[in-house]
Design an enzyme around this catalytic site. Structure first.
Site, short mmCIF file in Angstrom:
data_model
loop_
_atom_site.label_atom_id
_atom_site.label_comp_id
_atom_site.label_asym_id
_atom_site.label_seq_id
_atom_site.Cartn_x
_atom_site.Cartn_y
_atom_site.Cartn_z
N HIS A 102 2.85 -1.41 -1.80
CA HIS A 102 4.17 -1.19 -1.52
C HIS A 102 4.68 -1.92 -0.18
CE1 HIS A 102 7.88 0.47 -2.70
NE2 HIS A 102 7.77 1.57 -2.92
N ASP A 128 8.23 -4.72 -3.04
CA ASP A 128 9.29 -3.50 -3.43
C ASP A 128 9.25 -3.21 -4.86
OD1 ASP A 128 10.14 -3.97 -0.98
OD2 ASP A 128 11.74 -5.41 -1.50
#
Length: 446
Positions: free
Chosen positions: A418, A422
């Site tokens: 992450h 995204d």
């Protein structure tokens, strides 16, 4: 006769120490030059160490799980008179090459790691050839100091009421290793006095209820391959913030195409599974999501995006989960891609995979096959930033245009780093895969 001291050689790639995985010999054994005497593991590879001379093993250093520094004494041989007393510096640095098995980067519990051969191989190599006959009076801490042993052995001794001062240690510097403790307990049991007349008789183990015989414990030392797996898996979970995403697919049309193509194969010829279709679809959609076909170089603090797709294929083997690689998967049509996936997977299972075939993947796919379950949360195969997992395909009722129909469905489970991918982009990639796999003709359209 003379003694030949063999020191752990420089195994290359900046190695400063190696872990003893297993000993293939023990003190008292006679070996010939080039016989394998030990297996050690560096951070890069598992290496079989050959004997530099012929002779009798006098002593070995360490037990499985111990670390030995490069240049430290590994094993001492007794050789014929006139042999050198130790390996020359140049020879110690460049021993006769031994088979090397690459330790690939860690993957996930559905795509965990793996290297080459099981690190839990047998052999301890540190016990004296006559350790079992050592007198009990030869205490492990004859000097009156603290007994040298592991916390696990201390706990077992406490539970069994054994005074470790009475146990002879066969490890380095008199250290008590588990087999020393077990041998002592076995001898003590054999010499226990006969019960008095009328005393309750002990019930043989074979006559006890199953529940009573299964209350013991087994200690398995985490060494070699399993230690590397544990270390890398921990690092991946600790250092990478995983974003997990699961999507349901209708693979009814894909199943029809798969069966049609397999039906055209000759009897006994390899058939297609879902994985080659997933791999081909992934190659197609990654063109629009280059941030997912990448490595994170933590030392330089940069993301390295790859134009080519080097596909990691998580493969279950007798030694654990390995991740062989199909390089340049973007250049292969369906059947060739399927053949290469089978080939590298089989090479990994049989320990025939080369260094190149066990390294360099840019994104990994994993499948638990028939054990696929409903969903999973695969762990990223660092330094990659994404991993895609296949779950079990089943037929179930679904609603289509207001009517109930039986369709074949399957979930894709995925994880993304992450920090660099995204959530929107991760979901968009999986949705693109879903589109391809639900309408499989689109997989073959550039």
């Amino acid at each position: 006769m003379s003694q030949y001291v063999f020191k752990l050689p420089d195994l290359g790639e900046g190695t400063v120490e190696a872990e003893i995985v297993s000993w293939k010999v023990k003190p008292g054994d006679t070996v010939a030059e080039d016989d394998v005497v030990a297996e050690v593991m560096t951070e890069k590879a598992a290496v079989e160490v050959p004997a530099p001379v012929s002779g009798r093993v006098v002593s070995t250093t360490g037990e499985p799980g111990d670390m030995v520094a490069v240049g430290a004494t590994l094993i001492v041989f007794e050789t014929a008179a006139g042999a050198p007393a130790s390996a020359p510096a140049a020879a110690a640095a460049t021993p006769t090459p031994a088979p090397t098995r690459v330790v690939p980067a860690a993957a996930a519990p559905g795509a965990s790691v793996a290297p080459a051969r099981s690190a839990a191989a047998g052999g301890n190599g540190v016990a004296s050839a006559h350790a079992a006959d050592a007198p009990e009076s030869q205490a492990a801490a004859a000097s009156g100091g603290r007994v040298a042993t592991s916390p696990a052995v201390r706990r077992r001794a406490h539970d069994a009421g054994v005074d470790l001062q009475q146990v002879a240690g066969s490890g380095p510097n008199g250290r008590i290793v588990p087999k020393d403790f077990e041998a002592y307990v076995a001898r003590r049991t054999q010499t226990q006095p006969t019960p008095l007349r009328g005393a309750p008789k002990a019930v043989p183990a074979s006559a006890r209820p199953a529940a009573a015989r299964s209350t013991g414990t087994q200690e398995i030392k985490v060494i070699g391959l399993r230690r590397v797996i544990a270390q890398r898996m921990s690092e991946a979970k600790r250092n990478i913030p995983h974003f997990a995403y699961v999507e349901e697919l209708d693979v009814t049309e894909l199943e029809g195409l798969r069966r049609h193509l397999n039906g055209k194969q000759e009897r006994g010829a390899p058939t297609l599974t879902y994985l080659p279709f997933l791999a081909l679809a992934l190659v197609r959609v990654l063109k629009d999501f280059p941030q997912c076909n990448a490595h994170y170089d933590a030392e330089r603090g940069v993301i390295v995006r790859y134009g080519a797709v080097h596909l990691g294929v998580a493969t279950q083997t007798p030694d654990g989960l390995k991740v062989p690689v199909v390089h340049d998967a973007q250049d292969l049509p369906l059947w060739d891609l399927a053949a290469q996936m089978r080939r590298v997977s089989e090479a990994a299972r049989t320990n025939k995979a080369t260094r190149d075939e066990l390294s360099g993947s840019t994104i990994t796919i994993t499948s638990l096959g028939k054990l696929g379950g409903i969903a999973s949360t695969p762990i990223i195969n660092a330094p990659e930033v994404a991993i895609i997992g296949v779950n079990r395909a089943i037929e179930r009722p679904v609603v289509i245009d207001g009517a109930i129909a039986i369709r074949r469905t399957m979930n894709l489970s995925s994880s993304f780093d992450h920090r660099f991918v995204d959530g929107y982009d991760a979901a968009a990639l999986i949705q693109a895969l879903k589109e391809c796999l639900e309408h499989p003709a689109t997989i073959f359209i550039d």
